[in-house]
Write a protein that holds these residues in place. Structure first.
Motif, PDB file in Angstrom:
ATOM      1  N   THR A  94       0.832  -1.206   0.000  1.00 46.31           N
ATOM      2  CA  THR A  94       0.000   0.000   0.000  1.00 46.31           C
ATOM      3  C   THR A  94       0.868   1.257   0.000  1.00 46.31           C
ATOM      4  O   THR A  94       0.626   2.209  -0.758  1.00 46.31           O
ATOM      5  CB  THR A  94      -0.924   0.007   1.231  1.00 46.31           C
ATOM      6  OG1 THR A  94      -1.710  -1.189   1.243  1.00 46.31           O
ATOM      7  CG2 THR A  94      -1.840   1.214   1.210  1.00 46.31           C
ATOM      8  N   HIS A  95       1.886   1.261   0.859  1.00 49.48           N
ATOM      9  CA  HIS A  95       2.804   2.406   0.887  1.00 49.48           C
ATOM     10  C   HIS A  95       3.575   2.510  -0.434  1.00 49.48           C
ATOM     11  O   HIS A  95       3.827   3.608  -0.931  1.00 49.48           O
ATOM     12  CB  HIS A  95       3.791   2.275   2.050  1.00 49.48           C
ATOM     13  CG  HIS A  95       3.178   2.567   3.385  1.00 49.48           C
ATOM     14  ND1 HIS A  95       2.606   1.600   4.163  1.00 49.48           N
ATOM     15  CD2 HIS A  95       3.050   3.724   4.083  1.00 49.48           C
ATOM     16  CE1 HIS A  95       2.149   2.131   5.281  1.00 49.48           C
ATOM     17  NE2 HIS A  95       2.399   3.417   5.257  1.00 49.48           N
ATOM     18  N   TYR A  96       3.954   1.345  -0.991  1.00 54.01           N
ATOM     19  CA  TYR A  96       4.725   1.399  -2.231  1.00 54.01           C
ATOM     20  C   TYR A  96       3.884   1.945  -3.383  1.00 54.01           C
ATOM     21  O   TYR A  96       4.406   2.667  -4.250  1.00 54.01           O
ATOM     22  CB  TYR A  96       5.260   0.020  -2.610  1.00 54.01           C
ATOM     23  CG  TYR A  96       6.031   0.080  -3.906  1.00 54.01           C
ATOM     24  CD1 TYR A  96       7.266   0.725  -3.963  1.00 54.01           C
ATOM     25  CD2 TYR A  96       5.496  -0.432  -5.090  1.00 54.01           C
ATOM     26  CE1 TYR A  96       7.961   0.840  -5.160  1.00 54.01           C
ATOM     27  CE2 TYR A  96       6.182  -0.323  -6.289  1.00 54.01           C
ATOM     28  CZ  TYR A  96       7.413   0.317  -6.320  1.00 54.01           C
ATOM     29  OH  TYR A  96       8.089   0.436  -7.503  1.00 54.01           O
ATOM     30  N   THR A  97       2.602   1.638  -3.411  1.00 52.22           N
ATOM     31  CA  THR A  97       1.740   2.181  -4.460  1.00 52.22           C
ATOM     32  C   THR A  97       1.779   3.705  -4.440  1.00 52.22           C
ATOM     33  O   THR A  97       1.880   4.353  -5.492  1.00 52.22           O
ATOM     34  CB  THR A  97       0.292   1.688  -4.267  1.00 52.22           C
ATOM     35  OG1 THR A  97       0.265   0.256  -4.334  1.00 52.22           O
ATOM     36  CG2 THR A  97      -0.622   2.257  -5.343  1.00 52.22           C
ATOM     37  N   ALA A  98       1.717   4.287  -3.246  1.00 53.51           N
ATOM     38  CA  ALA A  98       1.793   5.744  -3.125  1.00 53.51           C
ATOM     39  C   ALA A  98       3.156   6.259  -3.583  1.00 53.51           C
ATOM     40  O   ALA A  98       3.248   7.305  -4.250  1.00 53.51           O
ATOM     41  CB  ALA A  98       1.527   6.155  -1.683  1.00 53.51           C
ATOM     42  N   ASN A  99       4.230   5.528  -3.228  1.00 58.02           N
ATOM     43  CA  ASN A  99       5.576   5.928  -3.660  1.00 58.02           C
ATOM     44  C   ASN A  99       5.711   5.885  -5.176  1.00 58.02           C
ATOM     45  O   ASN A  99       6.328   6.778  -5.785  1.00 58.02           O
ATOM     46  CB  ASN A  99       6.623   5.008  -3.045  1.00 58.02           C
ATOM     47  CG  ASN A  99       6.643   5.052  -1.528  1.00 58.02           C
ATOM     48  OD1 ASN A  99       6.958   4.069  -0.873  1.00 58.02           O
ATOM     49  ND2 ASN A  99       6.282   6.201  -0.944  1.00 58.02           N
ATOM     50  N   LEU A 100       5.139   4.854  -5.797  1.00 54.95           N
ATOM     51  CA  LEU A 100       5.233   4.723  -7.259  1.00 54.95           C
ATOM     52  C   LEU A 100       4.439   5.820  -7.957  1.00 54.95           C
ATOM     53  O   LEU A 100       4.866   6.342  -8.996  1.00 54.95           O
ATOM     54  CB  LEU A 100       4.728   3.346  -7.687  1.00 54.95           C
ATOM     55  CG  LEU A 100       4.922   2.984  -9.166  1.00 54.95           C
ATOM     56  CD1 LEU A 100       6.413   2.935  -9.507  1.00 54.95           C
ATOM     57  CD2 LEU A 100       4.259   1.651  -9.499  1.00 54.95           C
ATOM     58  N   MET A 101       3.286   6.185  -7.395  1.00 57.15           N
ATOM     59  CA  MET A 101       2.491   7.250  -8.010  1.00 57.15           C
ATOM     60  C   MET A 101       3.217   8.591  -7.970  1.00 57.15           C
ATOM     61  O   MET A 101       2.949   9.472  -8.798  1.00 57.15           O
ATOM     62  CB  MET A 101       1.139   7.375  -7.292  1.00 57.15           C
ATOM     63  CG  MET A 101       0.208   6.190  -7.483  1.00 57.15           C
ATOM     64  SD  MET A 101      -0.121   5.749  -9.205  1.00 57.15           S
ATOM     65  CE  MET A 101       0.921   4.272  -9.369  1.00 57.15           C
ATOM     66  N   ALA A 102       4.132   8.753  -7.022  1.00 55.86           N
ATOM     67  CA  ALA A 102       4.870  10.016  -6.913  1.00 55.86           C
ATOM     68  C   ALA A 102       5.772  10.246  -8.123  1.00 55.86           C
ATOM     69  O   ALA A 102       6.111  11.397  -8.435  1.00 55.86           O
ATOM     70  CB  ALA A 102       5.693  10.033  -5.630  1.00 55.86           C
ATOM     71  N   VAL A 103       6.180   9.177  -8.826  1.00 56.68           N
ATOM     72  CA  VAL A 103       7.041   9.318 -10.013  1.00 56.68           C
ATOM     73  C   VAL A 103       6.260   9.039 -11.298  1.00 56.68           C
ATOM     74  O   VAL A 103       6.852   8.972 -12.376  1.00 56.68           O
ATOM     75  CB  VAL A 103       8.261   8.376  -9.915  1.00 56.68           C
ATOM     76  CG1 VAL A 103       9.109   8.732  -8.709  1.00 56.68           C
ATOM     77  CG2 VAL A 103       7.837   6.916  -9.870  1.00 56.68           C
ATOM     78  N   THR A 104       4.951   8.863 -11.163  1.00 54.97           N
ATOM     79  CA  THR A 104       4.101   8.565 -12.318  1.00 54.97           C
ATOM     80  C   THR A 104       3.285   9.803 -12.693  1.00 54.97           C
ATOM     81  O   THR A 104       2.718  10.462 -11.817  1.00 54.97           O
ATOM     82  CB  THR A 104       3.130   7.404 -11.993  1.00 54.97           C
ATOM     83  OG1 THR A 104       3.876   6.268 -11.578  1.00 54.97           O
ATOM     84  CG2 THR A 104       2.280   7.048 -13.207  1.00 54.97           C
TER      85      THR A 104
END
Length: 417
Positions: A259-269
């Protein structure tokens, strides 16, 4: 004509009991309370204890003991345990009593220190503590502090703790005339019996490597790894937390919370690409087995490599940490691939801490959060297993090659025979 009786039996019994010794009253009350709970549990089961009946829907499985404070002393209440689900006499005992008392002391302390707002004053009036003296607050706090400290420093002797989850909550406290943010570090784990436990709580100034390192060292000193190594730790990607896990729990795998990683990935998307990138990422976790998970991960990397190379690179660098769960049985993936199972616990903590807002001191945070965690720990202990014993044994096999080799040899001997 029959004369009216000169003695009222009910009044006589009341007078005799009133003059009896506290031990007799306590014994009578204990018998009465336990008989009522036993009858209530029989009603839940659909049949009397030991009786064979087609109407039976559950069965008894021993007792668990809980202290029940009364005016004649503390009564040992034997609460019946059931084989399926759990039984708790809500009509007799109150859940979360420690947490409510902790909340009362925190609010009272704020009130006495003169840091209450209008909202705090209304709370004080609602709780009926407008006339509490400082000495009364001190007595209440000392009793709660002793209970919470005993819980926080207890030996961790129910291991091995195969799965551990760590998280932190930011709370506000008044220090030196200023309002500052502090971090409540919390760890939960699954013990050898398959039940979840609250492993520890500490309040630190910052969520850095030093704070997490001291936290995990304390867990290890209390016995976290005494019965066997930790298999997997699930958390977010805070650098200090990951470093502390590696320094104190050698051999443990780190699972980056999906869940946290999804938010991290969206930060560079790019925002316009969020929907379909999220859909691709979620498809990884919908696969039926570990081989399919890795194959889908590769397909997504190929799909992103042409359109969003930065996103593909970010995903590739996190591969080992995001897919760490695949080394364990499929049956428990949902319980270990994120910190989502701890969200209910965090919501309960927030529900209590939001009432206070700004704490008068760190001891007040420890008192309230510790009381909430202690009550949750009791509920987990009394409830159903979080993970089955068979799947726990299966999960620990890769961590113990010697046991796996013995099992394989035994299987081969059985086949050859």
């Amino acid at each position: 004509m029959t004369a009216k009786p000169s003695i009222d039996p009910a009044r006589l019994l009341h007078e005799q009991l009133a003059q009896a010794s506290p031990d007799l009253l306590r014994e009578l009350l204990t018998t009465f309370v336990n008989a009522l709970m036993s009858a209530d549990a029989d009603a839940v089961c659909g049949a009397d204890y030991g009786q064979r009946s087609s109407d039976r829907v559950n069965s008894r499985n021993g007792y668990r003991h809980r202290d029940f404070d009364t005016r004649v002393g503390t009564v040992d209440a034997a609460i019946p345990k059931l084989r399926h689900d759990s039984y708790f006499p809500e009509w007799l005992l109150q859940r979360r009593r420690r947490a409510e008392r902790a909340l009362t002391t925190v609010v009272a302390t704020c009130y006495l220190l003169g840091v209450s707002t209008r909202r705090m004053e209304k709370l004080v009036e609602t709780l009926g503590i407008t006339r509490l003296s400082k000495s009364q607050v001190s007595v209440m706090a000392a009793d709660l502090d002793e209970q919470v400290e005993s819980f926080r420093t207890r030996p961790l002797d129910a291991g091995p703790y195969t799965f551990v989850a760590a998280d932190a909550l930011v709370l506000k406290v008044r220090e030196g005339g200023r309002v500052v943010g502090v971090h409540a570090l919390v760890a939960t784990g699954v013990n050898a019996d398959g039940h979840r436990e609250i492993l520890g709580l500490q309040v630190t100034s910052a969520e850095d490597r030093a704070g997490w390192l001291g936290f995990f060292r304390d867990l290890v000193a209390r016995g976290l790894t005494a019965a066997g190594p930790v298999g997997l730790v699930t958390s977010d990607a805070h650098a200090g937390l990951v470093d502390a896990i590696g320094a104190t729990l050698p051999g443990a795998t780190w699972q980056r919370c999906r869940t946290h990683y999804t938010a991290n990935l969206m930060a560079v998307t790019p925002k316009s690409s969020w929907p379909w990138v999220k859909a691709l990422l979620h498809s990884i976790f919908d696969q039926p087995d570990a081989v399919s998970v890795h194959a889908q991960f590769d397909r997504i990397l190929d799909a992103l490599g042409h359109k969003l190379p930065a996103v593909a690179d970010h995903l590739e660098s996190a591969r080992a940490d995001v897919l760490a769960f695949t080394a364990f049985p499929k049956e428990i993936w949902r319980q270990i691939w994120s910190n989502n199972p701890a969200e209910r616990l965090n919501r309960e903590i927030r529900r209590r801490t939001d009432v206070v807002g700004i704490f008068p001191g760190r001891s007040a945070i420890t008192r309230l959060v510790g009381a909430v965690l202690a009550e949750q720990h009791d509920e987990w202990t009394e409830g159903r297993r979080y993970l089955g014993l068979d799947v726990l044994t299966k999960a620990r096999l890769p961590m113990n090659p010697a046991a796996e080799e013995v099992t394989t040899d035994t299987d081969l001997q059985a086949l050859s025979a």
